[in-house]
Write an enzyme that holds these catalytic residues in place. Structure first.
Site, PDB file in Angstrom:
ATOM      1  N   HIS A 149      23.069   8.395 -33.231  1.00 18.19           N
ATOM      2  CA  HIS A 149      24.283   8.561 -34.026  1.00 18.19           C
ATOM      3  C   HIS A 149      24.144   7.768 -35.318  1.00 18.19           C
ATOM      4  O   HIS A 149      23.992   6.540 -35.290  1.00 18.19           O
ATOM      5  CB  HIS A 149      25.500   8.050 -33.254  1.00 18.19           C
ATOM      6  CG  HIS A 149      25.797   8.814 -32.014  1.00 18.19           C
ATOM      7  ND1 HIS A 149      26.666   8.371 -31.049  1.00 18.19           N
ATOM      8  CD2 HIS A 149      25.344  10.007 -31.567  1.00 18.19           C
ATOM      9  CE1 HIS A 149      26.744   9.250 -30.067  1.00 18.19           C
ATOM     10  NE2 HIS A 149      25.940  10.253 -30.363  1.00 18.19           N
ATOM     11  N   ASP A 208      28.505   9.659 -24.803  1.00 15.35           N
ATOM     12  CA  ASP A 208      27.553  10.727 -25.113  1.00 15.35           C
ATOM     13  C   ASP A 208      26.266  10.500 -24.315  1.00 15.35           C
ATOM     14  O   ASP A 208      25.696   9.412 -24.328  1.00 15.35           O
ATOM     15  CB  ASP A 208      27.247  10.724 -26.615  1.00 15.35           C
ATOM     16  CG  ASP A 208      26.562  11.998 -27.080  1.00 15.35           C
ATOM     17  OD1 ASP A 208      26.608  12.994 -26.341  1.00 15.35           O
ATOM     18  OD2 ASP A 208      26.006  11.980 -28.195  1.00 15.35           O
ATOM     19  N   MET A 252      28.118   2.952 -28.134  1.00 12.36           N
ATOM     20  CA  MET A 252      29.518   3.115 -27.756  1.00 12.36           C
ATOM     21  C   MET A 252      29.747   4.529 -27.229  1.00 12.36           C
ATOM     22  O   MET A 252      29.049   5.463 -27.601  1.00 12.36           O
ATOM     23  CB  MET A 252      30.422   2.892 -28.966  1.00 12.36           C
ATOM     24  CG  MET A 252      30.417   1.475 -29.493  1.00 12.36           C
ATOM     25  SD  MET A 252      31.667   1.227 -30.785  1.00 12.36           S
ATOM     26  CE  MET A 252      30.966   2.176 -32.137  1.00 12.36           C
ATOM     27  N   SER A 280      23.240   4.953 -29.878  1.00 21.64           N
ATOM     28  CA  SER A 280      24.276   4.839 -30.906  1.00 21.64           C
ATOM     29  C   SER A 280      24.252   3.419 -31.445  1.00 21.64           C
ATOM     30  O   SER A 280      23.217   2.982 -31.952  1.00 21.64           O
ATOM     31  CB  SER A 280      25.643   5.217 -30.325  1.00 21.64           C
ATOM     32  OG  SER A 280      26.647   5.173 -31.319  1.00 21.64           O
ATOM     33  N   THR A 281      25.322   2.668 -31.300  1.00 20.41           N
ATOM     34  CA  THR A 281      25.380   1.311 -31.836  1.00 20.41           C
ATOM     35  C   THR A 281      24.259   0.438 -31.277  1.00 20.41           C
ATOM     36  O   THR A 281      24.078   0.364 -30.067  1.00 20.41           O
ATOM     37  CB  THR A 281      26.741   0.670 -31.498  1.00 20.41           C
ATOM     38  OG1 THR A 281      27.772   1.495 -32.026  1.00 20.41           O
ATOM     39  CG2 THR A 281      26.847  -0.730 -32.088  1.00 20.41           C
TER      40      THR A 281
END
Length: 347
Positions: free
Chosen positions: A187, A283, A280, A160-161
């Site tokens: 993401h 998941d 973050m 993600s991030t």
């Protein structure tokens, strides 16, 4: 009470500066120190005010966003969140390679609902920057290997991030193993995933595409989950294929790293390999348990290199992760794992 996170807003539009300031200061956890209307003024103010986070428009007069990033990361590395329109996708990925922390897409229309979504995303990412860890960027590895006719060794990756540069570096470490196929759940807004795949395809050693329903998994190929849809592995008559179903209302993320890992565990069993990179949230934590239950291997990026140690931390906390490694070691260690499996006769 913790002190507010301080932010400098850099944007050449007075309207955008006001909007971003209002959205940021809607949270008592954030304080906007000041604003700048171009990169030159912004660089001076970063050095003077030392904000915790910078929001950055890339298209500016005098000193543009990319040059600003180059200078900032040399002089005073600071978490930068790029605010970009959908029309400048390639600029976003260049900014991430130059050291930007993350990006947010401007809504095409300033409706109340769109602004509320922007506010939530902006605050989530700004507050996540409390935990940012800086790391150097490596130049991409040149292309140049010959595909073999082997059945692909499949590796599922979730991020993600901070994920786009991390995925690139993982692939660079894997470049010596052309039999590998990689499935990536990153993401990212749906309008950006194809551009992400195209950029990786140009600069890295693998063939990289946005995954499509029914794609046959082939060696030397990386498949990026399409934004807003899941990426799942399936076995149809002995052939590995991909599915890209739409999310259901209960899904928190689309693509879902958990669902990607669960499908890999179901299809590959003990051959499944899942890797959780920076990001973050949690998941992937459910997915690594599924991989462990089937006898596969689940790895995670270490806190030392993760831009945000959220997803890897949650995965490690399950007890299902077998190896925790710095980012620059993950690709080479995966390549070594594939070589060991090949030598032992396993797929």
């Amino acid at each position: 009470m913790a002190r507010p996170l301080t932010v400098l807003v850099i944007d050449d539009s007075a309207t955008n500066r006001r909007t971003l300031t209002t959205l940021l200061e809607s949270s008592g956890e954030v304080m906007v120190l000041d604003w700048a209307q171009d990169g030159d003024e912004g660089l001076k103010k970063v050095l003077d005010l030392k904000p915790d986070v910078v929001t950055l428009d890339l298209e500016m007069p005098r000193l543009g966003g990319h040059t600003f990033l180059r200078l900032l990361m040399r002089a005073a590395p600071t978490p930068v969140i790029v605010i970009s329109s959908y029309a400048h996708k390639s600029d976003v990925f260049k900014a991430l390679e130059l050291g930007a922390f993350d990006f947010i897409a401007k809504p095409p229309q300033g409706t109340p609902a769109a602004l509320e979504n922007l506010r939530r995303e902006l605050l989530d990412k700004v507050l996540a920057a409390r935990h940012v860890k800086s790391g150097g960027r490596q130049a991409p590895t040149p292309r140049g290997f010959v595909l073999s006719g082997e059945v692909p060794h499949v590796i599922a990756v979730g991020a993600s991030t901070g994920g786009p540069p991390a995925v690139q570096r993982l692939l660079e470490g894997l470049a010596a193993e052309p039999s590998v196929s990689v499935l990536v759940g990153q993401h990212m807004p749906s309008q950006f995933t194809r551009a992400f795949a195209e950029r990786l395809d140009r600069i890295g050693p693998f063939t990289v595409t946005e995954a499509c329903e029914g794609d046959v998994v082939t060696p030397g190929h990386v498949y990026i989950a399409p934004g807003g849809r899941h990426l799942l592995l399936s076995d149809r008559t002995g052939r590995l294929e991909l599915r890209t179903p739409s999310p259901v209302p209960a899904d928190k993320y689309a693509p879902s790293v958990d669902r990607l890992f669960e499908s890999a565990a179901e299809v590959l069993g003990p051959r499944a390999v899942a890797v959780v990179l920076t990001g973050m949230g949690a998941d992937g934590a459910v997915g690594v348990r599924a991989v462990q239950r089937e006898g596969g291997e689940a790895w995670a990026e270490s806190e030392d290199t993760a831009v945000v140690y959220g997803m890897p931390k949650e995965a490690v906390a399950t007890g299902a992760v077998t190896r925790v490694l710095p980012l620059d070691d993950i690709g080479s260690e995966l390549a070594a794992l594939v070589r060991r499996r090949r030598q032992s006769g396993g797929q």
